[in-house]
Design a protein around this motif. Structure first.
Motif, PDB file in Angstrom:
ATOM      1  N   PHE A 192       0.834  -1.203   0.000  1.00 56.80           N
ATOM      2  CA  PHE A 192       0.000   0.000   0.000  1.00 56.80           C
ATOM      3  C   PHE A 192       0.869   1.254   0.000  1.00 56.80           C
ATOM      4  O   PHE A 192       0.614   2.216  -0.757  1.00 56.80           O
ATOM      5  N   LEU A 193       1.915   1.236   0.862  1.00 52.63           N
ATOM      6  CA  LEU A 193       2.809   2.394   0.922  1.00 52.63           C
ATOM      7  C   LEU A 193       3.548   2.593  -0.394  1.00 52.63           C
ATOM      8  O   LEU A 193       3.715   3.727  -0.869  1.00 52.63           O
ATOM      9  N   PRO A 202       2.022   3.337 -14.000  1.00 55.03           N
ATOM     10  CA  PRO A 202       1.129   2.182 -13.772  1.00 55.03           C
ATOM     11  C   PRO A 202       1.475   0.979 -14.634  1.00 55.03           C
ATOM     12  O   PRO A 202       1.165  -0.149 -14.270  1.00 55.03           O
ATOM     13  N   ARG A 203       2.096   1.225 -15.767  1.00 57.59           N
ATOM     14  CA  ARG A 203       2.434   0.119 -16.661  1.00 57.59           C
ATOM     15  C   ARG A 203       3.871  -0.358 -16.497  1.00 57.59           C
ATOM     16  O   ARG A 203       4.314  -1.240 -17.233  1.00 57.59           O
ATOM     17  N   SER A 204       4.579   0.217 -15.576  1.00 59.17           N
ATOM     18  CA  SER A 204       5.977  -0.163 -15.380  1.00 59.17           C
ATOM     19  C   SER A 204       6.075  -1.555 -14.753  1.00 59.17           C
ATOM     20  O   SER A 204       5.128  -2.075 -14.152  1.00 59.17           O
ATOM     21  N   THR A 205       7.255  -2.143 -14.893  1.00 60.23           N
ATOM     22  CA  THR A 205       7.490  -3.468 -14.306  1.00 60.23           C
ATOM     23  C   THR A 205       7.343  -3.425 -12.795  1.00 60.23           C
ATOM     24  O   THR A 205       6.759  -4.333 -12.183  1.00 60.23           O
ATOM     25  N   ALA A 206       7.837  -2.375 -12.169  1.00 67.76           N
ATOM     26  CA  ALA A 206       7.752  -2.262 -10.716  1.00 67.76           C
ATOM     27  C   ALA A 206       6.303  -2.180 -10.251  1.00 67.76           C
ATOM     28  O   ALA A 206       5.900  -2.814  -9.262  1.00 67.76           O
ATOM     29  N   ILE A 210       4.350  -4.817  -7.834  1.00 62.43           N
ATOM     30  CA  ILE A 210       3.671  -4.458  -6.582  1.00 62.43           C
ATOM     31  C   ILE A 210       2.233  -4.965  -6.590  1.00 62.43           C
ATOM     32  O   ILE A 210       1.750  -5.500  -5.593  1.00 62.43           O
ATOM     33  N   ARG A 211       1.576  -4.785  -7.739  1.00 64.23           N
ATOM     34  CA  ARG A 211       0.197  -5.277  -7.808  1.00 64.23           C
ATOM     35  C   ARG A 211       0.145  -6.798  -7.667  1.00 64.23           C
ATOM     36  O   ARG A 211      -0.768  -7.356  -7.040  1.00 64.23           O
TER      37      ARG A 211
END
Length: 403
Positions: A192-193, A202-206, A210-211
């Protein structure tokens, strides 16, 4: 036709101090009995020690002893032997006393009638056979009782072991659930943090990672919640909050809960409910049970299929019971799996199909949902059954008390 091994003949021992009597009786009984004769009480005692005598016939008046006294000693040493006394009419009082005291089975009076003595000896041999059979049956019964006692002891020990294992399983499930909840909460907090405070595209690998972490952590939390749910349904102090519940209202709530998953799978949920149908149940428990069944129908039905939930009075006893059915047009349940699907943690015997998911096609859980459904139905005095055919579909029928 003659038997190769004829049954052994009864052994008849005759004690009398008159050789003519011994000879006559031996000739009379030699066809039907194995006959041993002796004029000596000491010799008769030795024969009794070494041979399985069935019937003993003793004369009353012999040098140095009386027949009733000898037979009394035989009774103490060899109670299984059937004892008969040969005596004259002058000794009837002592004979009657011996019969009353159990020293002898019967007496033969001198002079004897051939048919009468044959009949008496035959009855004595039959009496021995009956008593011998009784002794064998009692011995068999005693051995069986001993074996049963040993078996009961083993079963009691096995039951205690199973009870202990069941308790250990419950404790293990509680510990695992508690221990998992803490790291899961931490993981969810950090994701969440990260999502809130990091400037990822939003489309990045990171961002996708996280999602993915968040989704997996949520799935773990759902699993631990299901374990707690199962533990709560098996607790001995569980109570029901029964109330009158309109079936149409209950099914509307189920529809609202599962609607997002039905929409994502492009399926149709059809609800059919008789008018004025009501239950006397714990609404929350029955809602959970029906949601479990509908979610299973969603997961095991292909896209763009219909799922039918119907409710009607039980035709066999409409005043007391309501039947709620959840039917799908899905992959069905293998016949070998069907007897086990309500068991805790059972999914399928086919290990290739063990994968978890919320609503995806063929995604199986950890085998807790159906065990909860059965437990809730049984707590209400009802039941749940399944009718399924592979590649055709499945129908679960829940029987619940009417209001």
């Amino acid at each position: 036709m003659t038997l190769e091994n004829p049954p052994p003949r009864p052994l008849l021992l005759i004690l009398d101090d008159e050789p003519e009597v011994l000879t006559a009786l031996a000739r009379l009984f030699r066809r039907d009995y194995e006959v041993l004769t002796t004029p000596d009480p000491a010799e008769a005692s030795r024969i009794l020690e070494t041979r399985a005598v069935h019937v003993l016939m003793s004369d009353q008046r012999m040098p140095g002893t009386l027949g009733v006294d000898f037979l009394r000693r035989v009774r103490e040493a060899h109670p299984q032997v059937v004892r008969m006394l040969i005596t004259g009419y002058s000794n009837l009082e002592s004979v009657i006393a011996a019969i009353n005291e159990g020293h002898v089975y019967g007496y033969i009076s001198k002079p004897w009638d051939v048919r009468d003595i044959q009949l008496q000896v035959r009855r004595a041999a039959e009496h021995y056979a009956l008593q011998d059979e009784r002794r064998r049956l009692l011995e068999d019964l005693q051995r069986t009782n001993v074996a049963l006692e040993e078996r009961n002891t083993q079963l009691a020990a096995a039951y205690n072991d199973l009870h202990q294992l069941d308790r250990m399983k419950t404790v293990f499930m509680e510990l695992v659930s508690h221990e998992l909840n803490t790291p899961i909460s931490i993981i969810l907090g950090y994701t969440f943090l990260l999502e809130k405070e990091t400037d990822f595209s939003p489309r990045s690998t990171a961002a996708r990672a996280i999602r993915g972490i968040n989704t997996s952590a949520q799935r773990l939390r759902n699993i631990t919640n299901k374990i707690f749910h199962v533990l709560s349904t098996t607790h001995p102090e569980i109570t029901l909050r029964r109330q009158r519940v309109e079936v149409a209202q209950l099914l509307a709530e189920v529809r609202a809960i599962v609607a997002p998953f039905v929409e994502k799978r492009q399926q149709r949920l059809v609800i059919e409910c008789d008018e004025d149908l009501a239950l006397h149940v714990d609404a929350q428990q029955i809602t959970d049970a029906l949601v479990n069944l509908v979610m299973n129908a969603i997961k095991f039905s292909p896209d763009d299929r219909a799922i039918l939930v119907s409710a009607a009075a039980d035709p066999d006893d409409p005043a007391r019971w309501v039947l709620i059915r959840v039917s799908d047009q899905g992959i069905g349940i293998n016949p070998e799996d069907q007897p086990h699907i309500f068991e805790t943690f059972f999914g399928t015997f086919n290990s290739r199909h063990h994968s978890s998911g919320e609503y995806e096609f063929k995604k199986r859980g950890i085998g807790l949902g159906l065990s909860v459904v059965r437990r809730y139905a049984e707590l209400h005095g009802g039941s749940v059954t399944v009718d399924s055919e592979p590649d055709v579909g499945t129908t679960f029928t829940v029987r619940l008390p009417a209001s």
